[in-house]
Scaffold this active site. Sequence first.
Site, PDB file in Angstrom:
ATOM      1  N   GLU A 118      46.113  46.805  58.980  1.00  0.00           N
ATOM      2  CA  GLU A 118      45.333  45.692  58.420  1.00  0.00           C
ATOM      3  C   GLU A 118      43.981  46.158  57.872  1.00  0.00           C
ATOM      4  O   GLU A 118      42.944  45.536  58.088  1.00  0.00           O
ATOM      5  CB  GLU A 118      45.191  44.588  59.464  1.00  0.00           C
ATOM      6  CG  GLU A 118      46.565  44.033  59.854  1.00  0.00           C
ATOM      7  CD  GLU A 118      46.535  42.732  60.636  1.00  0.00           C
ATOM      8  OE1 GLU A 118      45.484  42.361  61.173  1.00  0.00           O
ATOM      9  OE2 GLU A 118      47.594  42.086  60.706  1.00  0.00           O
ATOM     10  N   HIS A 157      56.398  29.160  65.736  1.00  0.00           N
ATOM     11  CA  HIS A 157      55.441  30.264  65.860  1.00  0.00           C
ATOM     12  C   HIS A 157      55.521  30.864  67.247  1.00  0.00           C
ATOM     13  O   HIS A 157      55.378  30.151  68.246  1.00  0.00           O
ATOM     14  CB  HIS A 157      54.011  29.766  65.594  1.00  0.00           C
ATOM     15  CG  HIS A 157      53.003  30.888  65.601  1.00  0.00           C
ATOM     16  ND1 HIS A 157      51.836  30.841  66.323  1.00  0.00           N
ATOM     17  CD2 HIS A 157      53.014  32.092  64.982  1.00  0.00           C
ATOM     18  CE1 HIS A 157      51.167  31.977  66.134  1.00  0.00           C
ATOM     19  NE2 HIS A 157      51.850  32.741  65.331  1.00  0.00           N
ATOM     20  N   GLU A 169      53.517  33.682  68.873  1.00  0.00           N
ATOM     21  CA  GLU A 169      52.526  34.749  69.037  1.00  0.00           C
ATOM     22  C   GLU A 169      52.833  35.391  70.380  1.00  0.00           C
ATOM     23  O   GLU A 169      52.766  34.733  71.416  1.00  0.00           O
ATOM     24  CB  GLU A 169      51.109  34.158  69.001  1.00  0.00           C
ATOM     25  CG  GLU A 169      50.013  35.151  69.344  1.00  0.00           C
ATOM     26  CD  GLU A 169      50.024  36.398  68.464  1.00  0.00           C
ATOM     27  OE1 GLU A 169      49.799  36.275  67.258  1.00  0.00           O
ATOM     28  OE2 GLU A 169      50.285  37.511  69.001  1.00  0.00           O
ATOM     29  N   HIS A 223      54.520  39.147  61.943  1.00  0.00           N
ATOM     30  CA  HIS A 223      53.138  39.586  61.681  1.00  0.00           C
ATOM     31  C   HIS A 223      52.754  40.704  62.645  1.00  0.00           C
ATOM     32  O   HIS A 223      53.220  40.744  63.788  1.00  0.00           O
ATOM     33  CB  HIS A 223      52.175  38.407  61.837  1.00  0.00           C
ATOM     34  CG  HIS A 223      52.106  37.564  60.599  1.00  0.00           C
ATOM     35  ND1 HIS A 223      50.925  37.161  60.026  1.00  0.00           N
ATOM     36  CD2 HIS A 223      53.084  37.069  59.811  1.00  0.00           C
ATOM     37  CE1 HIS A 223      51.178  36.445  58.946  1.00  0.00           C
ATOM     38  NE2 HIS A 223      52.482  36.362  58.794  1.00  0.00           N
ATOM     39  N   GLU A 258      44.155  36.075  55.236  1.00  0.00           N
ATOM     40  CA  GLU A 258      43.386  35.516  56.349  1.00  0.00           C
ATOM     41  C   GLU A 258      42.070  36.247  56.584  1.00  0.00           C
ATOM     42  O   GLU A 258      41.098  35.653  57.035  1.00  0.00           O
ATOM     43  CB  GLU A 258      44.239  35.528  57.625  1.00  0.00           C
ATOM     44  CG  GLU A 258      44.576  36.918  58.121  1.00  0.00           C
ATOM     45  CD  GLU A 258      45.664  36.924  59.203  1.00  0.00           C
ATOM     46  OE1 GLU A 258      46.578  36.098  59.130  1.00  0.00           O
ATOM     47  OE2 GLU A 258      45.584  37.777  60.104  1.00  0.00           O
TER      48      GLU A 258
HETATM   49  C1  NOJ Z   1      47.479  36.982  63.332  1.00  0.00           C
HETATM   50  C2  NOJ Z   1      48.380  36.449  62.270  1.00  0.00           C
HETATM   51  O1  NOJ Z   1      48.391  37.317  61.154  1.00  0.00           O
HETATM   52  C3  NOJ Z   1      47.900  35.086  61.899  1.00  0.00           C
HETATM   53  O2  NOJ Z   1      48.632  34.595  60.800  1.00  0.00           O
HETATM   54  C4  NOJ Z   1      47.991  34.187  63.092  1.00  0.00           C
HETATM   55  O3  NOJ Z   1      47.459  32.938  62.752  1.00  0.00           O
HETATM   56  C5  NOJ Z   1      47.213  34.758  64.260  1.00  0.00           C
HETATM   57  N1  NOJ Z   1      47.571  36.114  64.479  1.00  0.00           N
HETATM   58  C6  NOJ Z   1      47.466  33.991  65.543  1.00  0.00           C
HETATM   59  O4  NOJ Z   1      48.781  34.225  65.950  1.00  0.00           O
HETATM   60 CA    CA Z   2      47.517  39.612  60.982  1.00  0.00          CA
END
Ligand code: NOJ
Ligand code: CA
Length: 699
Positions: A170, A411, A413, A481, A506
């Site tokens: 990134e 989602h 995470e 991601h 982002e």
């Molecule tokens: C990083 C991801 O790239 C982003 O899209 C996401 O909103 C955040 N992590 C939280 O999971």
């Molecule tokens: Ca990211």
Amino acid sequence: MRHLFIIAFVITFSIINSQTIQSPDGNLTLTFKLTDEGIPVYRLNYDRQIVIKESRLGLSLKETPSLDEGFTISKVDSSSTDEIWEPVWGEVKTIHNNYRELTITLAQPSVNNRQMMIRFRLFNDGLGFRYEFPMQDNLNYFTVADELTQFSLTGDHTAFWIPGDYDTNEYYYIKSSLSKVDALFGKSVDEIFAKTVIGKNFVQSPLMMKTGEGLYVNIFEAALVDYPAMHLEIDQSDFLLTSHLVPDAVGNKAYMQTPCKTPWRTVIVSDDATDILESKTILNLNEPSKVDDTGWIKPMKYVGIWWEMHVGTSSWNYADVNNVSLTLTDWKSLIPNGKHGATTERTKRYIDFAAEHGFDGVLVEGWNVGWEDWFGKWKEEVFDFVTPYPDFDVEEISRYAASKGVKMIMHHETSSSVTNYERRMDEAYEFMKKYGYPAVKTGYVARIIPRGEFHDGQWMVQHYVRVAERLAKNKLMLNAHEAVRPTGLHRTYPNWLACESARGNEFNAWSVGNPPEHETILPFTRLMGGPMDYTPGIFQIKMNFYNPDKKEQVHTTLAKQLALYVTMYSPLQMAADLPENYEKHLDAFQFIKDVDVDWDDTKYIEAEPGDYITVARKAKGKNEWFIGAITDENERMAIIPLTFLEKDKKYTATIYADAKDAHWETNPMAYEIRPRTVTSKDVLKIKLAPGGGCAISIR
Ligand code: NOJ
Ligand code: CA
């Protein structure tokens, strides 16, 4: 995937120490040789220019003698392949897979004639080669200590690079000569949470380069499975690149058992930068689809409760506490912070917006418990992926979305607690099916658990593939991601629609962001391996709109945000901004509504890494074209001959351009929309503002 025709023939050469093959068009020449010490080496020429000087091949092993020298050639095979196949989705409808193959079987007389094969495939636009280890008595288990593959370059080429890092890609790109690479800058990029910079002279692949003679050379890999990702170490006086594999928690690189093989190492080369973008070599080197029935796999355009968290107007977490436990916390008893984004009401607002404007899906982040305390602590039990917050009524939302014909996007995470995710993923995918979510966005923010593993090591590479496979079994699609960067595996797992795996839009919301040239480099680097979920479409460019103290901004004009839907190829595209911001600019929003995400044809019209890209794409099954043109911080005139349109036919073009006084920094939201009748004889000349772009629909 249908094979329309295949021609393959095999020749076995008489064994001499040097072997040469040419690409089908004769432009590229590959020479393989064994040195006097029995070291395998290769060389690559483009026409009369040397691309790769004589360079070493082989591996060093941990426990046994290495596979590096003392070889003899025991067999040489050669063949040709010329076939056409159809991807499930993509930039083009059919892909030509045309190469000459040379396979050298090597034996090591001093180690019981242990065998290793090197398979070369030479395409018109590049080379792929890999190591293969047949099943044999004298080589069963082995541990790779280092891969010795080298790419000896002819000079101090200009490179577009990011720091070699075991955990992240990134970064913004740096353009410099190879001798000036200083990747240690990566250590000061504070906005990346989990990073492991390797050292000053280590960069990531894909590495895009341009030689002094104007040759474009891209070094990467294809079909990365069961092996760590390949970075490159630069010898800065000799311009010699050596592969550097991501280690595991105890410092080993890869655990192998015969029969096995490495990923392909690739060198894509042309004197025209648009050929690099058009190359299908990485895809061709991947295996055909392992998913038999692919009818359920659908490219998607989506909106979501997402950007509002990144700009800070709402939160992922429900309560403002920082000590919660999956098993002990009574989530209903927490006091809501009043900013939680993923509420039933707000989700319905997005579902309504998606339905009204024809979007396929709605992503909702922060819907599930655990966000109070989700990263930075290297904590194992963070999310369970099945328990919604008290204000997110999953039952009602799934009913409401279905009634409006909108798909919900899940989602997950993982917070990089991958062991936790693996334990829970079956249940999580059942939950998705129960509530009608056809796709999931996964995420791997923070340091990996198992502790000590890196994002791009062999264990994690296997994990990402495991997720794609498990999802495919459940007929579910994936957008990963912070995963390892893609290497064309979407041919094999077409349900793996996209990855982030680079610095997305982002970063513009909460950091120094992405410089205006960023999106002109990504297609030459990160996108070589597959689509990116870049999340374009930000209309409210300056973040002080949300909070007067904020200095951050998107480093493009609004019109360039539109162009990214075409220049940044993905079958999964988000309209990332808030509905409220789109409703203020419905005329410009029309382009995002119209633009397709799946294509019959793609024509790269002009391109220069770091400077500009112009591309035209024909929508799948329709006589409609969409054009995107982008520039870096410099203004430019995009020149677009419409020769790809059908002759003698009139089309209506809608041109979404930067206004005359637009500028990414001083006046980014100034745009103009101009209708125009066009034919194949027209050549459009469109001014792009500094940091600007232009999007055109032709219907
Ligand atoms: C990083 C991801 O790239 C982003 O899209 C996401 O909103 C955040 N992590 C939280 O999971
Ligand atoms: Ca990211």
